[in-house]
Design a protein around this motif. Structure first.
Motif, PDB file in Angstrom:
ATOM      1  N   ARG A   1       0.820  -1.219   0.000  1.00 23.07           N
ATOM      2  CA  ARG A   1       0.000   0.000   0.000  1.00 23.07           C
ATOM      3  C   ARG A   1       0.852   1.267   0.000  1.00 23.07           C
ATOM      4  O   ARG A   1       0.444   2.290   0.559  1.00 23.07           O
ATOM      5  CB  ARG A   1      -0.923   0.061   1.239  1.00 23.07           C
ATOM      6  CG  ARG A   1      -1.978  -0.997   1.282  1.00 23.07           C
ATOM      7  CD  ARG A   1      -3.223  -0.545   0.558  1.00 23.07           C
ATOM      8  NE  ARG A   1      -4.201  -1.611   0.495  1.00 23.07           N
ATOM      9  CZ  ARG A   1      -5.215  -1.739   1.350  1.00 23.07           C
ATOM     10  NH1 ARG A   1      -5.389  -0.865   2.308  1.00 23.07           N
ATOM     11  NH2 ARG A   1      -6.033  -2.735   1.225  1.00 23.07           N
TER      12      ARG A   1
ATOM     13  N   ARG B   1      -3.282   6.443   1.088  1.00 23.23           N
ATOM     14  CA  ARG B   1      -3.814   7.664   1.698  1.00 23.23           C
ATOM     15  C   ARG B   1      -2.880   8.387   2.663  1.00 23.23           C
ATOM     16  O   ARG B   1      -3.139   9.517   3.035  1.00 23.23           O
ATOM     17  CB  ARG B   1      -5.128   7.356   2.408  1.00 23.23           C
ATOM     18  CG  ARG B   1      -6.277   7.188   1.439  1.00 23.23           C
ATOM     19  CD  ARG B   1      -7.433   6.520   2.098  1.00 23.23           C
ATOM     20  NE  ARG B   1      -7.030   5.200   2.557  1.00 23.23           N
ATOM     21  CZ  ARG B   1      -7.793   4.393   3.281  1.00 23.23           C
ATOM     22  NH1 ARG B   1      -8.981   4.772   3.654  1.00 23.23           N
ATOM     23  NH2 ARG B   1      -7.350   3.201   3.640  1.00 23.23           N
TER      24      ARG B   1
ATOM     25  N   ARG C   1      -7.336  11.557  -5.055  1.00 21.43           N
ATOM     26  CA  ARG C   1      -8.581  10.919  -4.632  1.00 21.43           C
ATOM     27  C   ARG C   1      -9.698  11.929  -4.380  1.00 21.43           C
ATOM     28  O   ARG C   1     -10.879  11.581  -4.469  1.00 21.43           O
ATOM     29  CB  ARG C   1      -8.333  10.046  -3.404  1.00 21.43           C
ATOM     30  CG  ARG C   1      -7.669   8.723  -3.726  1.00 21.43           C
ATOM     31  CD  ARG C   1      -8.632   7.697  -4.321  1.00 21.43           C
ATOM     32  NE  ARG C   1      -9.516   7.149  -3.290  1.00 21.43           N
ATOM     33  CZ  ARG C   1     -10.803   7.424  -3.165  1.00 21.43           C
ATOM     34  NH1 ARG C   1     -11.385   8.243  -4.012  1.00 21.43           N
ATOM     35  NH2 ARG C   1     -11.517   6.879  -2.209  1.00 21.43           N
TER      36      ARG C   1
ATOM     37  N   SER D   1      -4.733 -12.284   2.240  1.00 18.18           N
ATOM     38  CA  SER D   1      -4.805 -11.527   3.492  1.00 18.18           C
ATOM     39  C   SER D   1      -5.590 -12.255   4.575  1.00 18.18           C
ATOM     40  O   SER D   1      -5.343 -12.045   5.754  1.00 18.18           O
ATOM     41  CB  SER D   1      -5.460 -10.177   3.221  1.00 18.18           C
ATOM     42  OG  SER D   1      -4.754  -9.515   2.193  1.00 18.18           O
TER      43      SER D   1
ATOM     44  N   HIS E   1       2.190  -5.985   6.931  1.00 19.53           N
ATOM     45  CA  HIS E   1       0.901  -5.786   6.265  1.00 19.53           C
ATOM     46  C   HIS E   1       0.931  -4.377   5.687  1.00 19.53           C
ATOM     47  O   HIS E   1       1.953  -3.694   5.808  1.00 19.53           O
ATOM     48  CB  HIS E   1      -0.260  -5.983   7.252  1.00 19.53           C
ATOM     49  CG  HIS E   1      -1.575  -6.301   6.561  1.00 19.53           C
ATOM     50  ND1 HIS E   1      -2.751  -6.468   7.267  1.00 19.53           N
ATOM     51  CD2 HIS E   1      -1.898  -6.479   5.250  1.00 19.53           C
ATOM     52  CE1 HIS E   1      -3.739  -6.745   6.407  1.00 19.53           C
ATOM     53  NE2 HIS E   1      -3.245  -6.760   5.182  1.00 19.53           N
TER      54      HIS E   1
HETATM   55  O1  CP3 Z   1       0.202  -1.713  -2.478  1.00 18.39           O
HETATM   56  C1  CP3 Z   1      -0.103  -0.785  -3.252  1.00 18.39           C
HETATM   57  O2  CP3 Z   1       0.249   0.405  -3.078  1.00 18.39           O
HETATM   58  C2  CP3 Z   1      -0.899  -1.119  -4.497  1.00 18.39           C
HETATM   59  C3  CP3 Z   1      -2.307  -0.901  -4.391  1.00 18.39           C
HETATM   60  C4  CP3 Z   1      -3.170  -1.807  -3.555  1.00 18.39           C
HETATM   61  C5  CP3 Z   1      -4.400  -1.364  -3.016  1.00 18.39           C
HETATM   62  N1  CP3 Z   1      -5.033  -2.431  -2.471  1.00 18.39           N
HETATM   63  C6  CP3 Z   1      -4.902   0.012  -3.092  1.00 18.39           C
HETATM   64  C7  CP3 Z   1      -5.960   0.423  -2.154  1.00 18.39           C
HETATM   65  C8  CP3 Z   1      -3.046  -3.166  -3.240  1.00 18.39           C
HETATM   66  C9  CP3 Z   1      -1.890  -4.124  -3.504  1.00 18.39           C
HETATM   67  C10 CP3 Z   1      -4.243  -3.542  -2.578  1.00 18.39           C
HETATM   68  C11 CP3 Z   1      -4.497  -4.919  -2.140  1.00 18.39           C
HETATM   69  C12 CP3 Z   1      -5.685  -5.195  -1.342  1.00 18.39           C
HETATM   70  N2  CP3 Z   1      -6.936  -4.647  -1.458  1.00 18.39           N
HETATM   71  C13 CP3 Z   1      -5.751  -6.198  -0.345  1.00 18.39           C
HETATM   72  C14 CP3 Z   1      -4.620  -7.116   0.014  1.00 18.39           C
HETATM   73  C15 CP3 Z   1      -3.645  -6.470   0.918  1.00 18.39           C
HETATM   74  C16 CP3 Z   1      -4.155  -6.235   2.299  1.00 18.39           C
HETATM   75  O3  CP3 Z   1      -4.112  -5.072   2.728  1.00 18.39           O
HETATM   76  O4  CP3 Z   1      -4.531  -7.203   2.959  1.00 18.39           O
HETATM   77  C17 CP3 Z   1      -7.044  -6.190   0.180  1.00 18.39           C
HETATM   78  C18 CP3 Z   1      -7.561  -7.083   1.275  1.00 18.39           C
HETATM   79  C19 CP3 Z   1      -7.790  -5.216  -0.537  1.00 18.39           C
HETATM   80  C20 CP3 Z   1      -9.220  -4.886  -0.391  1.00 18.39           C
HETATM   81  C21 CP3 Z   1      -9.395  -3.507   0.056  1.00 18.39           C
HETATM   82  N3  CP3 Z   1      -9.177  -2.394  -0.745  1.00 18.39           N
HETATM   83  C22 CP3 Z   1      -9.793  -3.051   1.332  1.00 18.39           C
HETATM   84  C23 CP3 Z   1     -10.106  -3.957   2.506  1.00 18.39           C
HETATM   85  C24 CP3 Z   1      -9.825  -1.659   1.276  1.00 18.39           C
HETATM   86  C25 CP3 Z   1     -10.328  -0.715   2.325  1.00 18.39           C
HETATM   87  C26 CP3 Z   1      -9.476  -0.726   3.517  1.00 18.39           C
HETATM   88  C27 CP3 Z   1      -8.653   0.505   3.554  1.00 18.39           C
HETATM   89  O5  CP3 Z   1      -7.423   0.394   3.605  1.00 18.39           O
HETATM   90  O6  CP3 Z   1      -9.277   1.569   3.562  1.00 18.39           O
HETATM   91  C28 CP3 Z   1      -9.390  -1.273  -0.009  1.00 18.39           C
HETATM   92  C29 CP3 Z   1      -9.213   0.102  -0.501  1.00 18.39           C
HETATM   93  C30 CP3 Z   1      -7.874   0.485  -1.005  1.00 18.39           C
HETATM   94  N4  CP3 Z   1      -7.120  -0.251  -1.867  1.00 18.39           N
HETATM   95  C31 CP3 Z   1      -7.202   1.701  -0.724  1.00 18.39           C
HETATM   96  C32 CP3 Z   1      -6.002   1.668  -1.447  1.00 18.39           C
HETATM   97  C33 CP3 Z   1      -4.964   2.739  -1.519  1.00 18.39           C
HETATM   98  C34 CP3 Z   1      -7.729   2.828   0.140  1.00 18.39           C
HETATM   99  C35 CP3 Z   1      -9.011   3.365  -0.412  1.00 18.39           C
HETATM  100  C36 CP3 Z   1      -9.003   4.790  -0.886  1.00 18.39           C
HETATM  101  O7  CP3 Z   1      -8.099   5.266  -1.581  1.00 18.39           O
HETATM  102  O8  CP3 Z   1     -10.007   5.440  -0.574  1.00 18.39           O
END
Ligand code: CP3
Length: 362
Positions: A31, A35, A44, A213, A338
């Motif tokens: 990630r 944010r 965003r 995850s 993580h």
């Molecule tokens: O790593 C990176 O920078 C690449 C981008 C990436 C995102 N999500 C962007 C994202 C990657 C590799 C993921 C993987 C992902 N997405 C996983 C596996 C990794 C982990 O954290 O366990 C999972 C379970 C998801 C599903 C997901 N997407 C969730 C549960 C959420 C909301 C939780 C949160 O962090 O707010 C997202 C949203 C998300 N995916 C964001 C980002 C930057 C934040 C949302 C936003 O920009 O508003």
């Protein structure tokens, strides 16, 4: 092969993934485009989450933000996307408000009929491939580009639960109530993941990661019965499809979060080059369990980044000593255990990178 790309200038990540001894540990964080970065929040504020994913120009821009900010400190870029683009490609609606939400989750196996019978990844996920090719060009060889997907079990749980969950009650009831239908669905998801990962390599990804995850939510027994077969299928099929098409095979990483008691089994049977570990195991113990068969990635608790510079330095030093043993870093990619969370000060993350450079050096 599609495009010609600029020559890679920093192959530390790829060497560590092959299990080689490196002058220091390569470092990136899950990630890293997210944010906690003000420049990400600015994008965003103007664009929806999936709009960013689906617009190659925006996905490329956001992927490059941490590379620009931490130039010379970061050793990899990871394409900006989400694991939930695969359920979308299979025909499900997914919203992000602010967490993932599926308006019509899979309640019973009868709902599987609502999914697309076959998924053409070029048609459904071509926007990810375009973003990868564009990013790879713009990176100009500074660092390698990572492609990724979610693991079948983790995607299955979102598709059945309809979002995040504390108990995984619905997803687990499927496993116990409809084991055969569950396995069929897991295989179906895995087949889409295979085509998606192969497409990402064709588009320019130089390293792949599969995010499981929620692997640790299953008992070891059920992890082996339900999750592991589809993970092995992905590793084997991605390699054989790349070979069959004359495309160079890239290192593959599995992040099976929460499965530390099973690391030896996973290293031996899943078929990945690198295993990502969370912070609930000491690195030296993880190395003892997997031997020299795989490279390791991880594993600082992301919350250390809230502890101030002294704590970050102390914990990075401890992590480095534990991963390195008495020699230099060998087959180790430094990362968090993580994803990084939204409240981290970007300058504290810079300090994390600087400490990894300093303390992981041979
Ligand atoms: O790593 C990176 O920078 C690449 C981008 C990436 C995102 N999500 C962007 C994202 C990657 C590799 C993921 C993987 C992902 N997405 C996983 C596996 C990794 C982990 O954290 O366990 C999972 C379970 C998801 C599903 C997901 N997407 C969730 C549960 C959420 C909301 C939780 C949160 O962090 O707010 C997202 C949203 C998300 N995916 C964001 C980002 C930057 C934040 C949302 C936003 O920009 O508003």
């Amino acid at each position: 092969m599609a495009a010609e790309f600029p020559v890679l200038k920093n192959d530390l990540l790829l060497r560590a993934a092959r299990g080689e001894e490196t002058e220091r540990a390569p470092v990136w964080v899950m990630r890293q485009a997210g944010r906690y970065l003000p420049e990400f929040r600015e994008v965003r504020a103007q664009h929806g989450f999936f709009e960013v994913c689906r617009t190659p120009e925006l996905a490329t821009e956001v992927t490059l933000q941490p590379i620009r900010r931490y130039s010379g400190l970061l050793d990899a870029a990871i394409i900006f996307s989400d694991i939930l683009v695969v359920p979308q490609a299979m025909g499900m609606d997914v919203e992000m408000n602010p967490g993932p939400f599926f308006p019509r989750p899979l309640d019973t196996p009868a709902d599987i009929a609502k999914l697309r019978a076959t998924v053409n990844v070029d048609a459904e996920l071509g926007y990810v491939f375009e973003a990868i090719t564009m990013t790879r060009q713009r990176l100009a060889g500074e660092v390698p580009l990572i492609g990724f997907c979610g693991a079948p079990w983790t995607l299955f749980s979102y598709m059945v639960e309809g979002g995040g969950s504390r108990t995984y009650q619905k997803a687990k009831s499927w496993l116990f109530k409809y084991p055969e239908e569950s396995k069929a669905l897991l295989t179906r998801i895995a087949d889409v993941c295979v085509d998606f990962l192969v497409g990402q390599v064709k588009a320019g990804a130089q390293f792949l990661q599969v995010f499981d995850s929620w692997a640790g939510e299953l008992t070891p027994h059920h992890f082996r019965e339900f999750a592991l077969p589809s993970l092995t299928h992905i590793a084997t099929s991605v390699r054989s499809k790349l070979q069959a098409q004359g495309i160079q095979v890239v290192p593959m990483t599995l992040f099976p979060k929460g499965t530390n008691t099973q690391l030896a089994h996973i290293a031996e049977h899943a078929g990945y080059d690198v295993i990502g570990i969370d912070w609930c195991i000491e690195p030296s113990e993880a190395r003892g369990l997997v031997g020299d068969s795989v490279a390791l990635q991880g594993n600082m608790d992301p919350n250390v980044l809230y502890g101030g510079r002294e704590a970050i330095e102390r914990e990075v030093k401890r992590m480095c000593e534990s991963f390195k043993g008495r020699k230099g870093p060998k087959g180790w990619i430094a990362n968090l255990g993580h994803g990084i969370t939204p409240g981290v000060d970007p300058e504290d993350l810079r300090w994390f990178f600087e400490c990894v450079h300093k303390y992981s050096a041979r």
